[in-house]
Design a protein around this motif. Sequence first.
Motif, PDB file in Angstrom:
ATOM      1  N   LEU B  10       0.837  -1.196   0.000  1.00 19.75           N
ATOM      2  CA  LEU B  10       0.000   0.000   0.000  1.00 19.75           C
ATOM      3  C   LEU B  10       0.875   1.249   0.000  1.00 19.75           C
ATOM      4  O   LEU B  10       1.840   1.335   0.753  1.00 19.75           O
ATOM      5  N   HIS B  11       0.523   2.184  -0.855  1.00 11.48           N
ATOM      6  CA  HIS B  11       1.168   3.502  -0.824  1.00 11.48           C
ATOM      7  C   HIS B  11       0.086   4.474  -0.377  1.00 11.48           C
ATOM      8  O   HIS B  11      -0.805   4.804  -1.151  1.00 11.48           O
ATOM      9  N   VAL B  12       0.151   4.888   0.872  1.00 13.14           N
ATOM     10  CA  VAL B  12      -0.926   5.688   1.455  1.00 13.14           C
ATOM     11  C   VAL B  12      -0.480   7.138   1.622  1.00 13.14           C
ATOM     12  O   VAL B  12       0.646   7.397   2.047  1.00 13.14           O
ATOM     13  N   TRP B  13      -1.368   8.066   1.274  1.00  8.81           N
ATOM     14  CA  TRP B  13      -1.074   9.491   1.450  1.00  8.81           C
ATOM     15  C   TRP B  13      -1.106   9.828   2.928  1.00  8.81           C
ATOM     16  O   TRP B  13      -2.103   9.585   3.612  1.00  8.81           O
ATOM     17  N   ARG B  14      -0.021  10.374   3.441  1.00 13.74           N
ATOM     18  CA  ARG B  14       0.027  10.810   4.830  1.00 13.74           C
ATOM     19  C   ARG B  14       0.210  12.315   4.851  1.00 13.74           C
ATOM     20  O   ARG B  14       1.044  12.866   4.124  1.00 13.74           O
ATOM     21  N   GLN B  15      -0.579  12.964   5.679  1.00  8.38           N
ATOM     22  CA  GLN B  15      -0.475  14.421   5.814  1.00  8.38           C
ATOM     23  C   GLN B  15      -0.945  14.753   7.220  1.00  8.38           C
ATOM     24  O   GLN B  15      -2.095  14.468   7.575  1.00  8.38           O
ATOM     25  N   SER B  16      -0.068  15.359   8.024  1.00 10.94           N
ATOM     26  CA  SER B  16      -0.400  15.515   9.438  1.00 10.94           C
ATOM     27  C   SER B  16      -1.430  16.611   9.678  1.00 10.94           C
ATOM     28  O   SER B  16      -2.102  16.612  10.699  1.00 10.94           O
ATOM     29  N   GLY B  17      -1.589  17.543   8.762  1.00 10.99           N
ATOM     30  CA  GLY B  17      -2.574  18.609   8.947  1.00 10.99           C
ATOM     31  C   GLY B  17      -2.761  19.388   7.662  1.00 10.99           C
ATOM     32  O   GLY B  17      -2.062  19.144   6.679  1.00 10.99           O
ATOM     33  N   PRO B  18      -3.734  20.319   7.667  1.00  7.05           N
ATOM     34  CA  PRO B  18      -4.052  21.063   6.443  1.00  7.05           C
ATOM     35  C   PRO B  18      -2.859  21.819   5.867  1.00  7.05           C
ATOM     36  O   PRO B  18      -2.739  21.946   4.650  1.00  7.05           O
ATOM     37  N   GLN B  19      -1.993  22.322   6.739  1.00  8.36           N
ATOM     38  CA  GLN B  19      -0.877  23.141   6.245  1.00  8.36           C
ATOM     39  C   GLN B  19       0.360  22.312   5.932  1.00  8.36           C
ATOM     40  O   GLN B  19       1.274  22.784   5.259  1.00  8.36           O
ATOM     41  N   ALA B  20       0.382  21.061   6.430  1.00 10.58           N
ATOM     42  CA  ALA B  20       1.589  20.239   6.288  1.00 10.58           C
ATOM     43  C   ALA B  20       1.739  19.730   4.861  1.00 10.58           C
ATOM     44  O   ALA B  20       0.773  19.644   4.113  1.00 10.58           O
ATOM     45  N   ASP B  21       2.959  19.383   4.499  1.00 11.70           N
ATOM     46  CA  ASP B  21       3.196  18.756   3.208  1.00 11.70           C
ATOM     47  C   ASP B  21       2.858  17.278   3.320  1.00 11.70           C
ATOM     48  O   ASP B  21       3.234  16.626   4.290  1.00 11.70           O
ATOM     49  N   GLY B  22       2.181  16.765   2.337  1.00  7.85           N
ATOM     50  CA  GLY B  22       1.834  15.346   2.349  1.00  7.85           C
ATOM     51  C   GLY B  22       2.860  14.533   1.574  1.00  7.85           C
ATOM     52  O   GLY B  22       3.673  15.075   0.841  1.00  7.85           O
ATOM     53  N   PHE B  23       2.798  13.225   1.767  1.00  8.74           N
ATOM     54  CA  PHE B  23       3.718  12.324   1.048  1.00  8.74           C
ATOM     55  C   PHE B  23       3.115  10.926   1.046  1.00  8.74           C
ATOM     56  O   PHE B  23       2.229  10.623   1.839  1.00  8.74           O
ATOM     57  N   PHE B  24       3.589  10.079   0.145  1.00 11.13           N
ATOM     58  CA  PHE B  24       3.136   8.690   0.126  1.00 11.13           C
ATOM     59  C   PHE B  24       4.023   7.867   1.052  1.00 11.13           C
ATOM     60  O   PHE B  24       5.248   7.976   1.030  1.00 11.13           O
ATOM     61  N   GLU B  25       3.379   7.041   1.881  1.00 14.98           N
ATOM     62  CA  GLU B  25       4.102   6.175   2.799  1.00 14.98           C
ATOM     63  C   GLU B  25       3.779   4.730   2.379  1.00 14.98           C
ATOM     64  O   GLU B  25       2.622   4.405   2.127  1.00 14.98           O
ATOM     65  N   THR B  26       4.785   3.911   2.301  1.00 17.66           N
ATOM     66  CA  THR B  26       4.575   2.549   1.810  1.00 17.66           C
ATOM     67  C   THR B  26       4.503   1.560   2.969  1.00 17.66           C
ATOM     68  O   THR B  26       5.326   1.605   3.885  1.00 17.66           O
ATOM     69  N   HIS B  27       3.477   0.720   2.935  1.00 16.44           N
ATOM     70  CA  HIS B  27       3.308  -0.311   3.956  1.00 16.44           C
ATOM     71  C   HIS B  27       2.966  -1.619   3.281  1.00 16.44           C
ATOM     72  O   HIS B  27       2.355  -1.630   2.223  1.00 16.44           O
ATOM     73  N   LYS B  28       3.350  -2.723   3.946  1.00 15.21           N
ATOM     74  CA  LYS B  28       2.948  -4.028   3.440  1.00 15.21           C
ATOM     75  C   LYS B  28       1.919  -4.610   4.408  1.00 15.21           C
ATOM     76  O   LYS B  28       2.068  -4.507   5.620  1.00 15.21           O
ATOM     77  N   VAL B  29       0.856  -5.160   3.854  1.00 10.81           N
ATOM     78  CA  VAL B  29      -0.107  -5.871   4.696  1.00 10.81           C
ATOM     79  C   VAL B  29      -0.212  -7.295   4.156  1.00 10.81           C
ATOM     80  O   VAL B  29      -0.077  -7.532   2.953  1.00 10.81           O
ATOM     81  N   SER B  30      -0.436  -8.224   5.087  1.00  9.29           N
ATOM     82  CA  SER B  30      -0.567  -9.611   4.631  1.00  9.29           C
ATOM     83  C   SER B  30      -1.810 -10.218   5.266  1.00  9.29           C
ATOM     84  O   SER B  30      -2.444  -9.610   6.140  1.00  9.29           O
ATOM     85  N   ASP B  31      -2.152 -11.399   4.793  1.00  7.96           N
ATOM     86  CA  ASP B  31      -3.307 -12.108   5.321  1.00  7.96           C
ATOM     87  C   ASP B  31      -4.603 -11.332   5.108  1.00  7.96           C
ATOM     88  O   ASP B  31      -5.465 -11.294   5.978  1.00  7.96           O
TER      89      ASP B  31
END
Lengths: 221, 265
Positions: B10-31
């Motif tokens: 998963l490449h999920v958009w992370r952004q801590s708040g309205p003014q913050a810069d967002g970025f894609f964070e990569t995670h693996k999920v299984s099962d």
Amino acid sequence: MQQVMRITRTNVALKVVMALTGLLLFGFVVGHMLGNLQLYAGPETINGYAALLKSMPGLLWAARIGLLLLVVAHVVCATILATRNAEARSTPYRKPKHQRSTYASRTMYWSGPILAFYIVYHLAHLTFGFAPHEWSYTDVYSNVVLGFQQPLIAGIYIVGNLALGIHLYHGLWSLCQSLGLSHPRYNRYRTMVATAAALVVTIGNISFPISVLLGVVTLAS
Amino acid sequence: MSQENMKLTLHVWRQSGPQADGFFETHKVSDISPHMSFLEMLDVLNEQLVESGKDAVAFEHDCREGICGSCGMVVNGMAHGPQNLTTTCQLHMRQYKDGDEIWIEPWRASAFPVLKDLVVERAAFDRIIQAGGYVSVRTGSAPDANEIAIPKRYADSAMDAAACIGCGACVAACPNASASLFTAAKVAHLGLLPQGQPERLSRVAQMVMQHDLEGFGSCTNHGECEAACPKGISINFIAQMNRDYLKSQLLSASSLTRKTAEKHA
């Protein structure tokens, strides 16, 4: 006037202006293509037609100024809307996947400017005579044939008219929506009519440079 | 379509708040079971994140039955994911196969600022409704049922428009981030019914104006909104809105109501 200014504050109103000016410009393009078909009837016919138009300078210039105003209004509205649309999506998607939009709808902001450059070139070449070949104010037939015998010039006309066809295809359908012309009984004909009209205009216009390139239309005839 | 449990990237958009810069964070999920909904898959990811002491991915959801309009995210470039007529909560993992990479983004529109991760502020929709999405009624004793005859064609059409759950997928899918489909649906579902007639033209004028004030783009008739809409709302309603808007601007009676409205504003 105040009422007019008020209306143009909304995007819907600007789209209505684009639809109406676009429809009138489409009408011109059809008439222009039909008039040009006289190329196939030989030099006397089309040169006579050109002379007829030029015999009414008042009407001719009124039409030219009218067309110019239509183009200006169309382009101004498009520019305002394009700017607002770009602001409305300030952060783009990584890779948007299109499901319904067409190549024509997504390239209106490309086909439009291409058309604008092409029209300037076309006017300079055949109306004002900035031509890299022999050019005469009265012998329209020879101007066209001598121009299209040069593959580069013919190519510019073909590309310009392909852009016109693509622009018309989306524009003709789109203007129905913008003007609120929608009814379950005839909605399915809207894209059919748009496709047919765009094809007729494009094929008609592109036939001129191709006929000259293929030697179907020559100076001698 | 997979029957076995899946491993996904998963490449999920992370952004801590309205003014913050967002970025894609990569995670693996299984099962991941193919029977899970997309949001349940995100629940699995969030459990994993919380267990390892990280911040969970924020996303909106409520009914998880596809009727409330709370959820919504752009999955691999498509609002509400690949399945037609489906909200994100009703999207199931059987649409994916083992080893798939999934990119998850919030609705992207200047009028929908990101609050956190995948949650966007959709108050702009509320303000469009406030601008005209109501009918005035006489209070007092309840009117008789079926007192006002409504032709079936109009009732059906109004219901089609009223199916809008206000999720915002139309804005997300529109290349211009236009909310024309939402606004048109709301204009139509009241404007088609007898009860909505007194305010029909002032409603459309005010709602169209508010739509633009919120900073949504204009409709260029791509049709992407109709394809993304989980309720299958037709862009024919946009044409109807445009037609009513034109009437509201060109007929003198409505300009009187607007002037009155401006005086009171």
